[in-house]
Enzyme design. Structure first.
Site, PDB file in Angstrom:
ATOM      1  N   ASP A  22       0.831  -1.210   0.000  1.00  0.00           N
ATOM      2  CA  ASP A  22       0.000   0.000   0.000  1.00  0.00           C
ATOM      3  C   ASP A  22       0.865   1.259   0.000  1.00  0.00           C
ATOM      4  O   ASP A  22       1.958   1.277   0.561  1.00  0.00           O
ATOM      5  CB  ASP A  22      -0.908  -0.012   1.238  1.00  0.00           C
ATOM      6  CG  ASP A  22      -2.047   0.982   1.113  1.00  0.00           C
ATOM      7  OD1 ASP A  22      -2.355   1.424  -0.021  1.00  0.00           O
ATOM      8  OD2 ASP A  22      -2.638   1.329   2.150  1.00  0.00           O
ATOM      9  N   GLY A  23       0.347   2.311  -0.614  1.00  0.00           N
ATOM     10  CA  GLY A  23       1.010   3.616  -0.555  1.00  0.00           C
ATOM     11  C   GLY A  23       1.543   4.124  -1.883  1.00  0.00           C
ATOM     12  O   GLY A  23       2.226   5.152  -1.914  1.00  0.00           O
ATOM     13  N   ASN A  24       1.225   3.428  -2.977  1.00  0.00           N
ATOM     14  CA  ASN A  24       1.719   3.880  -4.286  1.00  0.00           C
ATOM     15  C   ASN A  24       1.200   5.267  -4.643  1.00  0.00           C
ATOM     16  O   ASN A  24       1.935   6.112  -5.170  1.00  0.00           O
ATOM     17  CB  ASN A  24       1.250   2.929  -5.399  1.00  0.00           C
ATOM     18  CG  ASN A  24       1.826   1.538  -5.256  1.00  0.00           C
ATOM     19  OD1 ASN A  24       2.721   1.314  -4.458  1.00  0.00           O
ATOM     20  ND2 ASN A  24       1.297   0.603  -6.035  1.00  0.00           N
ATOM     21  N   GLY A  25      -0.090   5.495  -4.375  1.00  0.00           N
ATOM     22  CA  GLY A  25      -0.710   6.774  -4.736  1.00  0.00           C
ATOM     23  C   GLY A  25      -0.074   7.919  -3.971  1.00  0.00           C
ATOM     24  O   GLY A  25       0.257   8.972  -4.536  1.00  0.00           O
ATOM     25  N   TRP A  27       2.873   7.975  -2.601  1.00  0.00           N
ATOM     26  CA  TRP A  27       4.269   8.130  -3.046  1.00  0.00           C
ATOM     27  C   TRP A  27       4.317   9.022  -4.283  1.00  0.00           C
ATOM     28  O   TRP A  27       5.165   9.902  -4.389  1.00  0.00           O
ATOM     29  CB  TRP A  27       4.848   6.745  -3.344  1.00  0.00           C
ATOM     30  CG  TRP A  27       6.294   6.712  -3.706  1.00  0.00           C
ATOM     31  CD1 TRP A  27       7.343   6.555  -2.846  1.00  0.00           C
ATOM     32  CD2 TRP A  27       6.862   6.839  -5.019  1.00  0.00           C
ATOM     33  NE1 TRP A  27       8.529   6.568  -3.540  1.00  0.00           N
ATOM     34  CE2 TRP A  27       8.268   6.738  -4.875  1.00  0.00           C
ATOM     35  CE3 TRP A  27       6.324   7.019  -6.297  1.00  0.00           C
ATOM     36  CZ2 TRP A  27       9.140   6.816  -5.956  1.00  0.00           C
ATOM     37  CZ3 TRP A  27       7.196   7.094  -7.372  1.00  0.00           C
ATOM     38  CH2 TRP A  27       8.588   6.996  -7.202  1.00  0.00           C
ATOM     39  N   HIS A  39       2.172   3.366  -9.071  1.00  0.00           N
ATOM     40  CA  HIS A  39       1.963   1.924  -9.287  1.00  0.00           C
ATOM     41  C   HIS A  39       3.123   1.324 -10.078  1.00  0.00           C
ATOM     42  O   HIS A  39       3.555   0.211  -9.819  1.00  0.00           O
ATOM     43  CB  HIS A  39       0.646   1.676 -10.014  1.00  0.00           C
ATOM     44  CG  HIS A  39      -0.558   2.126  -9.232  1.00  0.00           C
ATOM     45  ND1 HIS A  39      -0.709   1.854  -7.895  1.00  0.00           N
ATOM     46  CD2 HIS A  39      -1.659   2.836  -9.595  1.00  0.00           C
ATOM     47  CE1 HIS A  39      -1.848   2.377  -7.468  1.00  0.00           C
ATOM     48  NE2 HIS A  39      -2.439   2.983  -8.476  1.00  0.00           N
ATOM     49  N   TRP A  71     -12.031  -1.946  -7.775  1.00  0.00           N
ATOM     50  CA  TRP A  71     -12.836  -1.568  -8.947  1.00  0.00           C
ATOM     51  C   TRP A  71     -13.498  -0.208  -8.751  1.00  0.00           C
ATOM     52  O   TRP A  71     -13.948   0.410  -9.721  1.00  0.00           O
ATOM     53  CB  TRP A  71     -13.935  -2.608  -9.205  1.00  0.00           C
ATOM     54  CG  TRP A  71     -13.414  -3.922  -9.709  1.00  0.00           C
ATOM     55  CD1 TRP A  71     -13.261  -5.071  -8.985  1.00  0.00           C
ATOM     56  CD2 TRP A  71     -12.977  -4.232 -11.043  1.00  0.00           C
ATOM     57  NE1 TRP A  71     -12.749  -6.066  -9.787  1.00  0.00           N
ATOM     58  CE2 TRP A  71     -12.572  -5.581 -11.053  1.00  0.00           C
ATOM     59  CE3 TRP A  71     -12.881  -3.497 -12.223  1.00  0.00           C
ATOM     60  CZ2 TRP A  71     -12.085  -6.208 -12.195  1.00  0.00           C
ATOM     61  CZ3 TRP A  71     -12.404  -4.130 -13.370  1.00  0.00           C
ATOM     62  CH2 TRP A  71     -12.017  -5.471 -13.341  1.00  0.00           C
ATOM     63  N   LEU A 133      10.655 -20.848  -4.160  1.00  0.00           N
ATOM     64  CA  LEU A 133       9.868 -19.792  -3.513  1.00  0.00           C
ATOM     65  C   LEU A 133       8.469 -19.798  -4.137  1.00  0.00           C
ATOM     66  O   LEU A 133       8.339 -19.803  -5.361  1.00  0.00           O
ATOM     67  CB  LEU A 133      10.525 -18.422  -3.743  1.00  0.00           C
ATOM     68  CG  LEU A 133       9.736 -17.210  -3.237  1.00  0.00           C
ATOM     69  CD1 LEU A 133       9.671 -17.195  -1.712  1.00  0.00           C
ATOM     70  CD2 LEU A 133      10.365 -15.896  -3.735  1.00  0.00           C
ATOM     71  N   ARG A 196      -5.093  -1.557   8.845  1.00  0.00           N
ATOM     72  CA  ARG A 196      -6.250  -2.431   8.597  1.00  0.00           C
ATOM     73  C   ARG A 196      -5.870  -3.500   7.585  1.00  0.00           C
ATOM     74  O   ARG A 196      -4.861  -3.385   6.895  1.00  0.00           O
ATOM     75  CB  ARG A 196      -7.464  -1.628   8.106  1.00  0.00           C
ATOM     76  CG  ARG A 196      -7.194  -0.785   6.890  1.00  0.00           C
ATOM     77  CD  ARG A 196      -8.443  -0.016   6.420  1.00  0.00           C
ATOM     78  NE  ARG A 196      -8.068   0.926   5.387  1.00  0.00           N
ATOM     79  CZ  ARG A 196      -7.697   2.194   5.603  1.00  0.00           C
ATOM     80  NH1 ARG A 196      -7.702   2.665   6.826  1.00  0.00           N
ATOM     81  NH2 ARG A 196      -7.343   2.969   4.604  1.00  0.00           N
ATOM     82  N   GLU A 209       1.192 -12.723  12.689  1.00  0.00           N
ATOM     83  CA  GLU A 209       1.682 -11.527  13.379  1.00  0.00           C
ATOM     84  C   GLU A 209       1.553 -10.356  12.400  1.00  0.00           C
ATOM     85  O   GLU A 209       1.989 -10.449  11.245  1.00  0.00           O
ATOM     86  CB  GLU A 209       3.149 -11.711  13.784  1.00  0.00           C
ATOM     87  CG  GLU A 209       3.363 -12.798  14.816  1.00  0.00           C
ATOM     88  CD  GLU A 209       2.675 -12.504  16.146  1.00  0.00           C
ATOM     89  OE1 GLU A 209       2.599 -11.327  16.533  1.00  0.00           O
ATOM     90  OE2 GLU A 209       2.217 -13.470  16.789  1.00  0.00           O
TER      91      GLU A 209
HETATM   92  C1  IPE Z   1      -5.507  -2.690  -0.221  1.00  0.00           C
HETATM   93  O1  IPE Z   1      -5.170  -1.353  -0.325  1.00  0.00           O
HETATM   94  C2  IPE Z   1      -5.455  -3.354  -1.565  1.00  0.00           C
HETATM   95  C3  IPE Z   1      -4.132  -3.560  -2.127  1.00  0.00           C
HETATM   96  C4  IPE Z   1      -2.997  -3.229  -1.575  1.00  0.00           C
HETATM   97  C5  IPE Z   1      -4.090  -4.227  -3.392  1.00  0.00           C
HETATM   98  P1  IPE Z   1      -6.241  -0.192  -0.512  1.00  0.00           P
HETATM   99  O2  IPE Z   1      -5.458   1.051  -0.634  1.00  0.00           O
HETATM  100  O3  IPE Z   1      -7.164  -0.533  -1.624  1.00  0.00           O
HETATM  101  O4  IPE Z   1      -7.046  -0.258   0.856  1.00  0.00           O
HETATM  102  P2  IPE Z   1      -7.932   0.853   1.581  1.00  0.00           P
HETATM  103  O5  IPE Z   1      -8.941   1.334   0.579  1.00  0.00           O
HETATM  104  O6  IPE Z   1      -7.011   1.945   2.011  1.00  0.00           O
HETATM  105  O7  IPE Z   1      -8.536   0.138   2.755  1.00  0.00           O
HETATM  106  C1  IPE Z   2      -1.513   0.311  -3.303  1.00  0.00           C
HETATM  107  O1  IPE Z   2      -1.325   1.678  -3.371  1.00  0.00           O
HETATM  108  C2  IPE Z   2      -1.765  -0.323  -4.641  1.00  0.00           C
HETATM  109  C3  IPE Z   2      -3.133  -0.809  -4.835  1.00  0.00           C
HETATM  110  C4  IPE Z   2      -4.127  -0.685  -3.999  1.00  0.00           C
HETATM  111  C5  IPE Z   2      -3.393  -1.493  -6.057  1.00  0.00           C
HETATM  112  P1  IPE Z   2      -2.540   2.689  -3.350  1.00  0.00           P
HETATM  113  O2  IPE Z   2      -2.923   2.996  -4.759  1.00  0.00           O
HETATM  114  O3  IPE Z   2      -3.647   2.204  -2.494  1.00  0.00           O
HETATM  115  O4  IPE Z   2      -1.848   3.953  -2.705  1.00  0.00           O
HETATM  116  P2  IPE Z   2      -2.478   4.960  -1.674  1.00  0.00           P
HETATM  117  O5  IPE Z   2      -3.007   4.159  -0.530  1.00  0.00           O
HETATM  118  O6  IPE Z   2      -3.559   5.693  -2.397  1.00  0.00           O
HETATM  119  O7  IPE Z   2      -1.336   5.838  -1.288  1.00  0.00           O
HETATM  120 MG    MG Z   3      -4.079   2.434  -0.542  1.00  0.00          MG
END
Ligand code: IPE
Ligand code: IPE
Ligand code: MG
Length: 245
Positions: A22-25, A27, A39, A71, A133, A196, A209
């Site tokens: 999580d966190g690509n957006g 970043w 992404h 989606w 792996l 979460r 864990e």
């Molecule tokens: C969970 O991340 C899904 C993936 C990492 C693929 P999200 O960014 O979609 O989760 P929420 O919306 O913050 O709970």
């Molecule tokens: C996780 O990064 C990648 C996917 C959910 C596919 P996000 O796109 O959720 O990045 P944030 O949470 O918006 O930073």
């Molecule tokens: Mg996210």
């Protein structure tokens, strides 16, 4: 009093690490770039994670790539995420095959386009003989949906007389999940600081864990995985028992 760990003490090492990438957006936003570039960098982080998992001796790495709830994102972003699965498999399948990685994709297949289904099937078939792996990619995956699908198949088997309802146990149920045959994750890591599970491995994470890292996924590297593993090494796992003294 807690005795200092001696060199003879076995270090608790995980076999199976699962990661919510999580966190690509965020970043990308920090750089005023479009989310899709985040992404794209996320794929590089996945490459590093797979390499690091091999180097650190993990047997299983499971990553969350696209959730059934993703989606809800703008169509362009959804398309970009699907393009990246294509790109990852196209670019890395040969290397993964040569390096002994077995690839599996879990999640809902219904509703995926035929070219994505082809890619999934190709990746699984090409690497089916590997076992160094086990890389499992959760794509179009939701834990609740996976459990509902398993329940549906159990009900079908019961109606067909293949099983009796009173035979259904947790172990049998697990055999109907997408993850059948995989051990449960020892650690579930979530990057980006969110606390979460977001519908990831709800059944399988019963005794995992949980490790939450502040790093955004595109910055993930071997050091971050080692940090999660050393945090795991400090944890006292009891599985409902009383554990060591
Ligand atoms: C969970 O991340 C899904 C993936 C990492 C693929 P999200 O960014 O979609 O989760 P929420 O919306 O913050 O709970
Ligand atoms: C996780 O990064 C990648 C996917 C959910 C596919 P996000 O796109 O959720 O990045 P944030 O949470 O918006 O930073
Ligand atoms: Mg996210």
């Amino acid at each position: 009093m807690v005795a200092a760990a001696s060199s003879e003490d076995a270090v608790q090492t995980p076999r199976h690490v699962a990661i919510i990438m999580d966190g690509n957006g965020r970043w990308a936003r920090q750089r005023m770039w479009p989310r899709t570039l985040g992404h794209r960098e996320g794929v590089e982080a996945l490459r590093r994670a797979v390499d690091a998992a091999g180097e650190l001796g993990l047997d299983y790495l499971t990553v969350f790539g696209f959730s059934t709830e993703n989606w809800r994102r703008p169509k362009d972003e959804v398309n970009a995420l699907f393009d990246l699965l294509r790109l990852y498999v196209d670019r890395d399948l040969k290397r993964l095959t040569d390096e002994g990685v077995r690839v599996r994709i879990i999640g809902e297949r219904e509703g995926l386009s035929s070219d994505i289904l082809d890619i999934i099937e190709r990746a699984e078939a090409r690497t089916a003989h590997n076992s160094r792996l086990h890389l499992t990619i959760a794509f179009n995956y939701g834990g609740q949906q996976e459990i509902a699908r398993a329940a549906r198949r159990l009900a079908e088997d019961a109606v067909a007389g293949k099983i009796k309802p009173e035979e259904i146990s947790a172990a049998m149920f697990a055999g109907y999940l997408d993850t059948r045959g995989l051990p449960p994750p020892d650690i579930v890591i979530r990057t980006s600081g969110e606390l979460r599970l977001s519908n990831f491995l709800l059944w399988q994470a019963a005794y995992s864990e949980l490790v939450f890292l502040d790093v955004l996924w595109p910055d993930f590297d071997k050091a971050a995985l080692e940090k999660a593993m050393s945090e795991f090494a400090q944890r006292g796992r009891r599985f409902g028992g009383v554990g060591g003294a």
